[in-house]
Design a protein around this motif. Structure first.
Motif, PDB file in Angstrom:
ATOM      1  N   VAL A 249       0.837  -1.196   0.000  1.00 16.26           N
ATOM      2  CA  VAL A 249       0.000   0.000   0.000  1.00 16.26           C
ATOM      3  C   VAL A 249       0.877   1.253   0.000  1.00 16.26           C
ATOM      4  N   GLY A 250       1.996   1.193   0.692  1.00 12.32           N
ATOM      5  CA  GLY A 250       2.935   2.309   0.645  1.00 12.32           C
ATOM      6  C   GLY A 250       3.473   2.524  -0.761  1.00 12.32           C
ATOM      7  N   GLN A 251       3.738   1.414  -1.466  1.00  8.54           N
ATOM      8  CA  GLN A 251       4.181   1.525  -2.857  1.00  8.54           C
ATOM      9  C   GLN A 251       3.105   2.165  -3.731  1.00  8.54           C
TER      10      GLN A 251
ATOM     11  N   GLY B   3       3.566   7.308   2.031  1.00  8.44           N
ATOM     12  CA  GLY B   3       3.850   6.022   1.401  1.00  8.44           C
ATOM     13  C   GLY B   3       5.298   5.614   1.569  1.00  8.44           C
ATOM     14  N   GLN B   4       6.191   6.565   1.458  1.00  4.59           N
ATOM     15  CA  GLN B   4       7.615   6.285   1.628  1.00  4.59           C
ATOM     16  C   GLN B   4       7.895   5.794   3.048  1.00  4.59           C
ATOM     17  N   HIS B   5       7.234   6.402   4.030  1.00  4.29           N
ATOM     18  CA  HIS B   5       7.411   5.968   5.415  1.00  4.29           C
ATOM     19  C   HIS B   5       6.882   4.546   5.623  1.00  4.29           C
TER      20      HIS B   5
ATOM     21  N   LEU C 134       3.888   5.056  15.594  1.00  2.67           N
ATOM     22  CA  LEU C 134       3.700   6.472  15.896  1.00  2.67           C
ATOM     23  C   LEU C 134       4.111   7.342  14.710  1.00  2.67           C
ATOM     24  N   ASP C 135       5.210   6.978  14.060  1.00  2.00           N
ATOM     25  CA  ASP C 135       5.644   7.705  12.866  1.00  2.00           C
ATOM     26  C   ASP C 135       4.571   7.647  11.783  1.00  2.00           C
ATOM     27  N   HIS C 136       3.993   6.467  11.577  1.00  2.00           N
ATOM     28  CA  HIS C 136       2.993   6.316  10.523  1.00  2.00           C
ATOM     29  C   HIS C 136       1.695   7.054  10.863  1.00  2.00           C
ATOM     30  N   ILE C 137       1.310   7.041  12.125  1.00  2.00           N
ATOM     31  CA  ILE C 137       0.153   7.832  12.546  1.00  2.00           C
ATOM     32  C   ILE C 137       0.392   9.317  12.218  1.00  2.00           C
ATOM     33  N   THR C 138       1.588   9.775  12.529  1.00  2.80           N
ATOM     34  CA  THR C 138       1.913  11.188  12.335  1.00  2.80           C
ATOM     35  C   THR C 138       1.905  11.587  10.865  1.00  2.80           C
ATOM     36  N   VAL C 139       2.494  10.761   9.995  1.00  4.71           N
ATOM     37  CA  VAL C 139       2.534  11.146   8.581  1.00  4.71           C
ATOM     38  C   VAL C 139       1.148  11.066   7.947  1.00  4.71           C
ATOM     39  N   MET C 140       0.282  10.169   8.444  1.00  2.00           N
ATOM     40  CA  MET C 140      -1.095  10.152   7.933  1.00  2.00           C
ATOM     41  C   MET C 140      -1.808  11.448   8.313  1.00  2.00           C
TER      42      MET C 140
END
Length: 259
Positions: A71-73, A88-90, A179-185
């Motif tokens: 899904v990131g891709q 997506g990159q994250h 946490l990183d993915h929550i933040t970038v969303m």
């Protein structure tokens, strides 16, 4: 997977708050059995007692990567804004790193891991594969924000209770990644908290068959989620986003390899 809107609420059938049942391989991953997760010790390796919940957590990390990495891709290929492509990159980089750790931990502890996501998780991929334009951006941000919000508390519980040092290390890494993915969303500006929070706290029950990733077949090559080419580091979730029109590298699809 089914996504519907009703009175301003988005319902995504299912979640990543997952619980497994079997000893060698999970029989089920489902939010409805989370509270019943057993703390029974199933092994006593040198890294510390291993419980059913510990084993299940290692499988959850692997299963999450098997759908969030592709899904990131998709976000790198289809995202219409720099923020969506950055998210997506994250996903790609974060889950490549988590996948490497989870496979090493599983090998050491004798835990069997899936090579494919569950039917529900495959449904997330199918939905986002069919989306385009702003609809892709919105569905991507909200589905991923919901699932990461649900798994966040699961990671915290494992980190707080496990006595196994390898599982503890994986939980530390997973906590930082989630946490990183929550933040970038959230930085996409597309998260609708009115229905995301409702969805995180009131999940419809889903048949167990839809929540279980298929076990690997005898002799099946292990799927490895490859890290970004060149091992380029990601900006932190709080860093500035690329300027409009800036391109991000698109990674090749995961290639089954023997690991």
């Amino acid at each position: 997977m089914r996504i519907t809107r009703n009175a301003g609420t988005l319902f995504v059938t299912g979640a990543l708050t997952l619980t497994l049942a079997a000893l060698a391989y999970p029989a089920m991953l489902g939010i409805q059995t989370t509270s019943a997760t057993s703390v029974a010790v199933i092994a006593n390796p040198s890294s510390g007692p291993l419980t059913e919940a510990d084993r299940d957590f290692v499988v959850k990390v692997r299963a999450a990567g098997l759908w969030e990495y592709p899904v990131g891709q998709l976000a790198l290929q289809k995202g219409t804004t720099p923020a969506v492509r950055t998210a997506g990159q994250h996903l790609v980089s974060g889950h490549a790193a988590l996948d490497d750790t989870s496979r090493k931990v599983a090998k050491t502890l004798g835990i069997t891991l899936p090579n494919k996501p569950s039917p529900l998780q495959q449904g997330f991929i199918s939905t986002l594969s069919a989306d385009s334009g702003s609809k892709f951006d919105s569905d991507f941000a909200n589905i991923l924000r919901i699932t990461h919000g649900q798994i966040f508390s699961v990671v915290a519980k494992i980190r707080a209770t496990t006595e196994n040092t390898l599982v503890r290390q994986l939980a530390d890494q997973a906590n930082d990644t989630v946490l990183d993915h929550i933040t970038v969303m959230e930085k996409t500006g597309l998260v609708d908290f009115n229905y995301v929070i409702v969805q995180e706290t009131s999940i419809p029950k889903v048949p167990a068959v839809n929540l279980t990733p298929p076990p690997p077949q005898p002799g099946e090559p292990e799927v490895v989620l490859t890290p970004p080419a060149g091992g380029a580091s990601l900006p932190s979730a709080g860093a500035s986003l690329p300027a409009p029109g800036a391109s991000l590298p698109v990674q090749p699809s995961p290639t089954p390899t023997v690991g």
